[in-house]
Design a protein around this motif. Structure first.
Motif, PDB file in Angstrom:
ATOM      1  N   PRO A 214       0.806  -1.236   0.000  1.00  0.00           N
ATOM      2  CA  PRO A 214       0.000   0.000   0.000  1.00  0.00           C
ATOM      3  C   PRO A 214       0.833   1.277   0.000  1.00  0.00           C
ATOM      4  N   ARG A 215       2.162   1.145   0.219  1.00  0.00           N
ATOM      5  CA  ARG A 215       2.967   2.375   0.261  1.00  0.00           C
ATOM      6  C   ARG A 215       3.014   3.077  -1.090  1.00  0.00           C
ATOM      7  N   TRP A 216       2.661   2.371  -2.185  1.00  0.00           N
ATOM      8  CA  TRP A 216       2.670   3.008  -3.507  1.00  0.00           C
ATOM      9  C   TRP A 216       1.435   3.878  -3.721  1.00  0.00           C
TER      10      TRP A 216
ATOM     11  N   ALA B 199      11.461   6.477 -11.675  1.00  0.00           N
ATOM     12  CA  ALA B 199      11.696   5.199 -12.375  1.00  0.00           C
ATOM     13  C   ALA B 199      10.684   4.141 -11.918  1.00  0.00           C
ATOM     14  N   ASP B 200      10.406   4.107 -10.615  1.00  0.00           N
ATOM     15  CA  ASP B 200       9.423   3.148 -10.102  1.00  0.00           C
ATOM     16  C   ASP B 200       8.026   3.438 -10.659  1.00  0.00           C
ATOM     17  N   LEU B 201       7.692   4.716 -10.734  1.00  0.00           N
ATOM     18  CA  LEU B 201       6.349   5.057 -11.212  1.00  0.00           C
ATOM     19  C   LEU B 201       6.172   4.673 -12.684  1.00  0.00           C
ATOM     20  N   ILE B 202       7.258   4.757 -13.451  1.00  0.00           N
ATOM     21  CA  ILE B 202       7.190   4.326 -14.861  1.00  0.00           C
ATOM     22  C   ILE B 202       6.927   2.818 -14.929  1.00  0.00           C
ATOM     23  N   ALA B 203       7.628   2.065 -14.075  1.00  0.00           N
ATOM     24  CA  ALA B 203       7.444   0.603 -14.062  1.00  0.00           C
ATOM     25  C   ALA B 203       6.050   0.222 -13.554  1.00  0.00           C
ATOM     26  N   LEU B 204       5.576   0.960 -12.552  1.00  0.00           N
ATOM     27  CA  LEU B 204       4.236   0.693 -12.011  1.00  0.00           C
ATOM     28  C   LEU B 204       3.176   0.966 -13.078  1.00  0.00           C
ATOM     29  N   ARG B 205       3.345   2.076 -13.775  1.00  0.00           N
ATOM     30  CA  ARG B 205       2.385   2.418 -14.828  1.00  0.00           C
ATOM     31  C   ARG B 205       2.387   1.347 -15.928  1.00  0.00           C
ATOM     32  N   ALA B 206       3.586   0.877 -16.284  1.00  0.00           N
ATOM     33  CA  ALA B 206       3.691  -0.153 -17.340  1.00  0.00           C
ATOM     34  C   ALA B 206       2.953  -1.427 -16.935  1.00  0.00           C
ATOM     35  N   MET B 207       3.035  -1.767 -15.657  1.00  0.00           N
ATOM     36  CA  MET B 207       2.319  -2.953 -15.162  1.00  0.00           C
ATOM     37  C   MET B 207       0.808  -2.768 -15.328  1.00  0.00           C
TER      38      MET B 207
ATOM     39  N   SER C  12      -5.948   9.505 -22.011  1.00  0.00           N
ATOM     40  CA  SER C  12      -4.595  10.057 -21.839  1.00  0.00           C
ATOM     41  C   SER C  12      -3.617   9.029 -21.262  1.00  0.00           C
ATOM     42  N   GLY C  13      -4.118   8.112 -20.432  1.00  0.00           N
ATOM     43  CA  GLY C  13      -3.224   7.154 -19.780  1.00  0.00           C
ATOM     44  C   GLY C  13      -2.488   7.733 -18.588  1.00  0.00           C
ATOM     45  N   GLU C  14      -2.919   8.907 -18.153  1.00  0.00           N
ATOM     46  CA  GLU C  14      -2.296   9.550 -16.993  1.00  0.00           C
ATOM     47  C   GLU C  14      -2.540   8.715 -15.728  1.00  0.00           C
ATOM     48  N   MET C  15      -1.497   8.604 -14.872  1.00  0.00           N
ATOM     49  CA  MET C  15      -1.636   7.827 -13.631  1.00  0.00           C
ATOM     50  C   MET C  15      -1.950   8.757 -12.468  1.00  0.00           C
ATOM     51  N   ARG C  16      -2.911   8.361 -11.637  1.00  0.00           N
ATOM     52  CA  ARG C  16      -3.278   9.145 -10.445  1.00  0.00           C
ATOM     53  C   ARG C  16      -3.192   8.272  -9.205  1.00  0.00           C
ATOM     54  N   GLY C  17      -2.869   8.903  -8.091  1.00  0.00           N
ATOM     55  CA  GLY C  17      -2.966   8.216  -6.802  1.00  0.00           C
ATOM     56  C   GLY C  17      -1.719   7.468  -6.378  1.00  0.00           C
ATOM     57  N   ALA C  18      -0.636   7.558  -7.169  1.00  0.00           N
ATOM     58  CA  ALA C  18       0.584   6.815  -6.837  1.00  0.00           C
ATOM     59  C   ALA C  18       1.660   7.743  -6.293  1.00  0.00           C
ATOM     60  N   ALA C  19       2.492   7.184  -5.422  1.00  0.00           N
ATOM     61  CA  ALA C  19       3.620   7.949  -4.883  1.00  0.00           C
ATOM     62  C   ALA C  19       4.886   7.102  -4.971  1.00  0.00           C
ATOM     63  N   GLY C  20       5.994   7.723  -5.404  1.00  0.00           N
ATOM     64  CA  GLY C  20       7.248   6.983  -5.508  1.00  0.00           C
ATOM     65  C   GLY C  20       8.210   7.737  -6.417  1.00  0.00           C
TER      66      GLY C  20
END
Ligand code: SIN
Ligand code: FE
Length: 300
Positions: free
Chosen positions: A61-63, A88-96, A77-85
């Motif tokens: 849940p820390r993400w 580089a991690d956010l790019i990998a999280l978005r790709a997942m 748009s594919g914009e990511m909301r609600g994530a923290a980090g």
């Protein structure tokens, strides 16, 4: 019979299991529009969304940034909301999460070829937060049986088709309850629901409370959502079933039609699709179709 058996709610049987092991075109099941439109839950117990070893760390849940209960991608748009980090991690999280979008889209188009060209991508969400720790008001409390309807987001009859997958790494199921058929549910509350106040739709849109006009259909759906959640007796005693979706299970449901509640679990993927009601195989089986039949008139 003892007292306990008298108070046991009548059972509901709406989950259908399918053997698919692949998200892609070669998967086993296709052409099951009638099943999902009938208000059944399509369950794929052998269809996991597989995370790479490097992605496993996102099951935490820390993400989540703490403001939203989900990490979500907004389309187109594919914009990511609600994530923290860090970046580089956010790019990998978005790709997942994007990979989940693509998997669930391929699955939906194979299951429902009739909807091809008409399914519109809604948000994709990753839910690493434990269901039990979501602080909420009664209206936002998804541990109470409800059909999905949103105060600020009138749907105008557009269907909400959702593809869920439990990605819990510790064997924990996503624990749901599912409830009575939509028609029985509508019959239960419809007689008590007043018409919207004259001018209220205009006022809600004008003041920005709704993103667009709340039609009578939206008013009825929101009333069903609220009345069910506020009704403790209904929650306890209405027809229902507990369903545990084990890790590695994917399930597909019209969430504006199937009464559902999330009782427990952690780590889930979810993709929403919008479908215009006229593009269903049987529009008359939709919530709008059912409400119109019960009311004996058309809803706009
Ligand atoms: C819901 O759609 O009401 C919640 C689903 C879930 O988080 O399992
Ligand atoms: Fe819901």
């Amino acid at each position: 019979m003892n007292d306990r058996s008298v108070s046991t709610p009548p059972p509901v049987d709406v989950v259908r299991a399918f053997p698919d092991t692949s998200w892609a075109d070669e998967g086993a099941t296709r052409g099951v529009e009638a099943v999902v439109e009938n208000g059944e839950v399509l369950s794929f117990p052998l269809l996991p969304f597989v995370l790479s070893p490097a992605e496993q760390k996102f099951l935490d849940p820390r993400w989540a940034d703490g403001k939203a209960k989900n990490i979500s991608l907004r389309w187109p748009s594919g914009e990511m909301r609600g994530a923290a980090g860090d970046a580089a991690d956010l790019i990998a999280l978005r790709a997942m999460i994007v990979r989940y979008t693509e998997c669930s889209e391929a699955l939906a188009l194979r299951l429902f070829p009739h909807y091809r060209g008409h399914l519109k991508r809604g948000n994709t969400s990753f839910r690493p937060v434990d269901v039990a720790s979501r602080a909420t008001s009664w209206r936002q409390d998804d541990t109470r049986l409800h059909v999905d309807a949103f105060p600020s987001n009138p749907m105008h009859g557009t269907r909400l088709l959702r593809v869920f997958c439990n990605v819990n790494p510790n064997g924990r199921p996503r624990e749901w309850r599912v409830g009575e058929p939509f028609e029985a549910h509508a019959r239960r509350y419809l007689p008590a629901i007043p018409r919207p106040l004259p001018g209220s739709a205009w006022l809600l849109a004008k003041t920005g409370i709704t993103k667009r006009r709340r039609t009578e259909y939206d008013h009825l759906m929101l009333q069903l959502h609220d009345r069910a959640k506020a009704d403790a007796e209904f929650q306890r005693n209405s027809p229902q079933a507990r369903v545990d979706f084990a890790p590695g299970t994917t399930w597909v449901v019209f969430s504006d039609q199937v009464l559902h509640a999330a009782m427990g679990g952690q780590h889930m993927m979810e993709q929403t699709f919008y479908l215009d009601v006229t593009q269903q195989q049987r529009p008359e089986a939709s919530p709008r179709g059912v409400l119109e039949r019960l009311l004996g008139r058309q809803l706009r």
